[in-house]
Enzyme design. Structure first.
Site, PDB file in Angstrom:
ATOM      1  N   CYS A 150      31.997  45.776  40.793  1.00 16.31           N
ATOM      2  CA  CYS A 150      30.909  45.493  39.623  1.00 16.31           C
ATOM      3  C   CYS A 150      29.636  44.966  40.261  1.00 16.31           C
ATOM      4  O   CYS A 150      28.676  45.833  39.561  1.00 16.31           O
ATOM      5  CB  CYS A 150      31.599  44.309  38.769  1.00 16.31           C
TER       6      CYS A 150
HETATM    7  N1  LIG Z   1      37.556  42.096  36.474  1.00 16.61           N
HETATM    8  C1  LIG Z   1      36.481  42.835  36.908  1.00 16.61           C
HETATM    9  O1  LIG Z   1      35.316  42.706  36.197  1.00 16.61           O
HETATM   10  C2  LIG Z   1      36.613  43.807  37.870  1.00 16.61           C
HETATM   11  C3  LIG Z   1      37.601  44.176  38.664  1.00 16.61           C
HETATM   12  N2  LIG Z   1      37.695  44.909  39.628  1.00 16.61           N
HETATM   13  C4  LIG Z   1      39.038  45.185  40.537  1.00 16.61           C
HETATM   14  O2  LIG Z   1      40.029  45.825  39.486  1.00 16.61           O
HETATM   15  C5  LIG Z   1      41.266  45.324  40.054  1.00 16.61           C
HETATM   16  C6  LIG Z   1      42.063  44.614  38.761  1.00 16.61           C
HETATM   17  O3  LIG Z   1      41.100  43.696  38.363  1.00 16.61           O
HETATM   18  P1  LIG Z   1      41.579  42.920  36.974  1.00 16.61           P
HETATM   19  O4  LIG Z   1      41.815  43.923  36.041  1.00 16.61           O
HETATM   20  O5  LIG Z   1      40.426  42.014  36.840  1.00 16.61           O
HETATM   21  O6  LIG Z   1      42.837  41.856  37.581  1.00 16.61           O
HETATM   22  P2  LIG Z   1      43.769  41.122  36.818  1.00 16.61           P
HETATM   23  O7  LIG Z   1      44.215  40.037  37.607  1.00 16.61           O
HETATM   24  O8  LIG Z   1      43.293  40.920  35.485  1.00 16.61           O
HETATM   25  O9  LIG Z   1      45.141  42.076  36.707  1.00 16.61           O
HETATM   26  C7  LIG Z   1      45.934  42.657  37.857  1.00 16.61           C
HETATM   27  C8  LIG Z   1      47.121  43.664  37.058  1.00 16.61           C
HETATM   28  O10 LIG Z   1      47.573  43.969  38.379  1.00 16.61           O
HETATM   29  C9  LIG Z   1      49.089  43.560  38.039  1.00 16.61           C
HETATM   30  N3  LIG Z   1      49.478  43.502  39.625  1.00 16.61           N
HETATM   31  C10 LIG Z   1      49.267  42.464  40.345  1.00 16.61           C
HETATM   32  N4  LIG Z   1      49.826  42.634  41.662  1.00 16.61           N
HETATM   33  C11 LIG Z   1      50.680  43.742  41.367  1.00 16.61           C
HETATM   34  C12 LIG Z   1      51.495  44.384  42.298  1.00 16.61           C
HETATM   35  N5  LIG Z   1      51.860  43.844  43.581  1.00 16.61           N
HETATM   36  N6  LIG Z   1      52.079  45.433  41.907  1.00 16.61           N
HETATM   37  C13 LIG Z   1      51.833  45.996  40.805  1.00 16.61           C
HETATM   38  N7  LIG Z   1      51.169  45.410  39.957  1.00 16.61           N
HETATM   39  C14 LIG Z   1      50.392  44.357  40.022  1.00 16.61           C
HETATM   40  C15 LIG Z   1      49.079  42.720  37.127  1.00 16.61           C
HETATM   41  O11 LIG Z   1      50.364  42.468  36.395  1.00 16.61           O
HETATM   42  P3  LIG Z   1      51.753  42.121  36.948  1.00 16.61           P
HETATM   43  O12 LIG Z   1      51.425  40.920  37.897  1.00 16.61           O
HETATM   44  O13 LIG Z   1      52.510  41.799  35.648  1.00 16.61           O
HETATM   45  O14 LIG Z   1      52.319  43.404  37.513  1.00 16.61           O
HETATM   46  C16 LIG Z   1      47.773  42.698  36.233  1.00 16.61           C
HETATM   47  O15 LIG Z   1      48.183  43.976  35.254  1.00 16.61           O
HETATM   48  C17 LIG Z   1      41.052  44.304  41.021  1.00 16.61           C
HETATM   49  O16 LIG Z   1      41.147  45.095  42.484  1.00 16.61           O
HETATM   50  C18 LIG Z   1      39.669  43.944  40.881  1.00 16.61           C
HETATM   51  O17 LIG Z   1      39.234  43.423  42.263  1.00 16.61           O
HETATM   52  C19 LIG Z   1      36.993  46.020  40.057  1.00 16.61           C
HETATM   53  C20 LIG Z   1      35.608  45.791  39.117  1.00 16.61           C
HETATM   54  C21 LIG Z   1      35.198  44.684  38.164  1.00 16.61           C
HETATM   55  C1  LIG Z   2      33.375  36.506  38.577  1.00 12.10           C
HETATM   56  C2  LIG Z   2      34.109  36.966  39.879  1.00 12.10           C
HETATM   57  O1  LIG Z   2      34.830  36.052  40.493  1.00 12.10           O
HETATM   58  N1  LIG Z   2      34.019  38.061  40.291  1.00 12.10           N
HETATM   59  C3  LIG Z   2      34.755  38.618  41.274  1.00 12.10           C
HETATM   60  C4  LIG Z   2      34.207  40.130  41.681  1.00 12.10           C
HETATM   61  C5  LIG Z   2      34.545  41.126  40.709  1.00 12.10           C
HETATM   62  C6  LIG Z   2      35.818  41.722  41.198  1.00 12.10           C
HETATM   63  O2  LIG Z   2      36.897  41.941  40.522  1.00 12.10           O
HETATM   64  O3  LIG Z   2      35.938  42.555  42.521  1.00 12.10           O
HETATM   65  P1  LIG Z   2      36.014  43.858  42.818  1.00 12.10           P
HETATM   66  O4  LIG Z   2      34.854  44.532  42.156  1.00 12.10           O
HETATM   67  O5  LIG Z   2      35.825  43.785  44.190  1.00 12.10           O
HETATM   68  O6  LIG Z   2      37.141  44.358  42.503  1.00 12.10           O
HETATM   69  C7  LIG Z   2      34.492  37.779  42.733  1.00 12.10           C
HETATM   70  O7  LIG Z   2      33.371  37.428  42.959  1.00 12.10           O
HETATM   71  O8  LIG Z   2      35.463  38.123  43.361  1.00 12.10           O
END
Ligand SMILES: NC(=O)C1=CN([C@@H]2O[C@H](COP(=O)(O)OP(=O)(O)OC[C@H]3O[C@@H](n4cnc5c(N)ncnc54)[C@H](OP(=O)(O)O)[C@@H]3O)[C@@H](O)[C@H]2O)C=CC1
Ligand SMILES: CC(=O)N[C@@H](CCC(=O)OP(=O)(O)O)C(=O)O
Length: 344
Positions: A150
């Site tokens: 992001c």
């Molecule tokens: N939040 C954001 O704004 C952004 C996030 N990202 C990236 O996207 C990815 C997801 O982020 P986000 O949705 O925020 O994460 P969350 O922590 O909200 O969700 C993670 C999901 O992954 C599942 N999970 C966790 N561990 C495992 C595993 N070992 N095997 C299979 N499933 C697993 C969890 O479900 P369960 O444990 O029930 O299986 C859950 O549904 C991360 O890598 C994050 O860095 C990228 C850009 C922006």
């Molecule tokens: C507010 C906050 O904690 N933001 C996350 C970055 C967002 C994220 O999910 O990281 P990726 O885009 O690498 O997947 C952090 O600083 O680690």
């Protein structure tokens, strides 16, 4: 109709994929995983999706079932795609990874910032960095796409025009970025609690954040030379949004920067260069797959300030992932992604 699988369906980016794909005319979600909510109906957990997913249930990750999909999205913490992506690719399924597993080309650098051994180094070379505004042609033929983070999306889009034009002083770029709390994911953490994060703002990871090498990699490719970047992320009391305030000195005082930015993004459906003098707001992109940018040259000095806003869960993650899917499968790039932002 594309058959879609989502690994990590209960997290914030997973449920955002479900919301956006509900409006996509060429996509059907046929498999969605969660280990903690196995057996639960999607519609019971997310009532906002009741009309769209009445028959979909969370299951434990099952690579055989997922391999029957045309494309699988990984919305999982880093490390998970390392262990499962190879098998899916071998089965002919395309992989779009929202995590950082395949974003950084230098394996040692990835291991340094993520603090663990890289689990799939042989796949890194072929992974395409899914920033369509830079890599649209490579995305069309990819098998494995690494969706940018992001902060890296907002920051790279803001700096790109000046770096590509060769007029930025690359010795000192500054990215001062603010994120909403959903950026930290849905799992329980003290810092994400309401009492900790509301009516409060703080910088974090000033000495070095794991997005620094990712942003640097993209900016150096654009500039075709090494750059020096200071990146300071902040947590702000909003649910969604990234606001990047970018500072850079320009070497050429005569370039019309407004025109440069407008021309660079003229054909980009999801980058909006605002009129001169504008101040983009995060709520103007909330829920929308859009990056809004404004470029300023305060007091007519050589220090340029660029303001770039996105929704971290949409253009910063799930929306951008679907944009990649559209390109990859030869669909209209904007299909299912034309939601207008929620204001206020
Ligand atoms: N939040 C954001 O704004 C952004 C996030 N990202 C990236 O996207 C990815 C997801 O982020 P986000 O949705 O925020 O994460 P969350 O922590 O909200 O969700 C993670 C999901 O992954 C599942 N999970 C966790 N561990 C495992 C595993 N070992 N095997 C299979 N499933 C697993 C969890 O479900 P369960 O444990 O029930 O299986 C859950 O549904 C991360 O890598 C994050 O860095 C990228 C850009 C922006
Ligand atoms: C507010 C906050 O904690 N933001 C996350 C970055 C967002 C994220 O999910 O990281 P990726 O885009 O690498 O997947 C952090 O600083 O680690």
């Amino acid at each position: 109709m594309l058959k879609i699988g989502i690994i990590g369906g209960t997290g914030y980016t997973g449920v955002e994929l479900l919301r956006l794909l509900a409006a996509h005319p060429e996509a059907e979600v046929v498999a969605i995983t969660s280990r903690s909510e196995e057996g639960i109906h999607v519609a019971d957990m997310y009532p906002n999706l009741r009309d769209h997913y009445s028959n979909l249930t969370f299951t434990a990750p099952d690579t055989q079932k997922l391999a029957a999909c045309d494309v699988v999205f990984f919305a999982t913490p880093h490390g998970v795609a390392h262990s499962l992506a190879g098998e899916l690719l071998e089965a002919g399924t395309k992989v779009i990874d929202l995590s950082a597993d395949f974003r950084i080309k230098d394996i040692a650098e990835w291991e340094k910032w993520y603090g663990q051994p890289h689990g799939a180094p042989t796949l890194v070379k072929e992974a395409v960095y899914g920033l369509p505004e830079v890599n649209r042609e490579q995305i069309k033929t990819a098998r494995l796409i690494a969706v940018p983070g992001c902060y890296p999306t907002a920051t790279q889009l803001g700096f790109l025009p000046l770096l590509e034009e060769g007029i930025a002083d690359t010795s000192q770029l500054i990215a001062d970025c603010k994120s909403g709390v959903s950026g930290a994911g849905r799992s329980a953490k003290i810092g994400s609690l309401f009492c900790e994060s509301t009516e409060n703002m703080m910088a974090y990871s000033v000495s070095g954040h794991r997005h620094l090498p990712e942003i640097k990699q993209g900016l150096e490719l654009a500039a075709q030379q090494p750059i020096n970047l200071t990146f300071v992320p902040h947590l702000t009391p909003m649910i969604r949004g990234i606001h990047a305030t970018l500072y850079v000195k320009v070497k050429d005082h005569f370039t019309d920067l407004q025109k440069l930015f407008e021309q660079r993004f003229a054909n980009e459906p999801f980058v909006d260069v605002l009129p001169a003098g504008s101040h983009p707001q995060t709520r103007s992109v909330k829920g929308a797959n859009m990056c809004r940018i404004a470029v300023h040259r305060p007091q007519n000095s050589d220090l340029v300030v660029i303001l770039s806003v996105i929704d971290n869960l949409v253009k910063g993650a799930s929306g951008q992932a679907i944009q990649n899917m559209n390109i990859l499968f030869g669909l209209d790039e904007t299909l299912g992604l034309t939601h207008t932002a929620l204001m206020p």
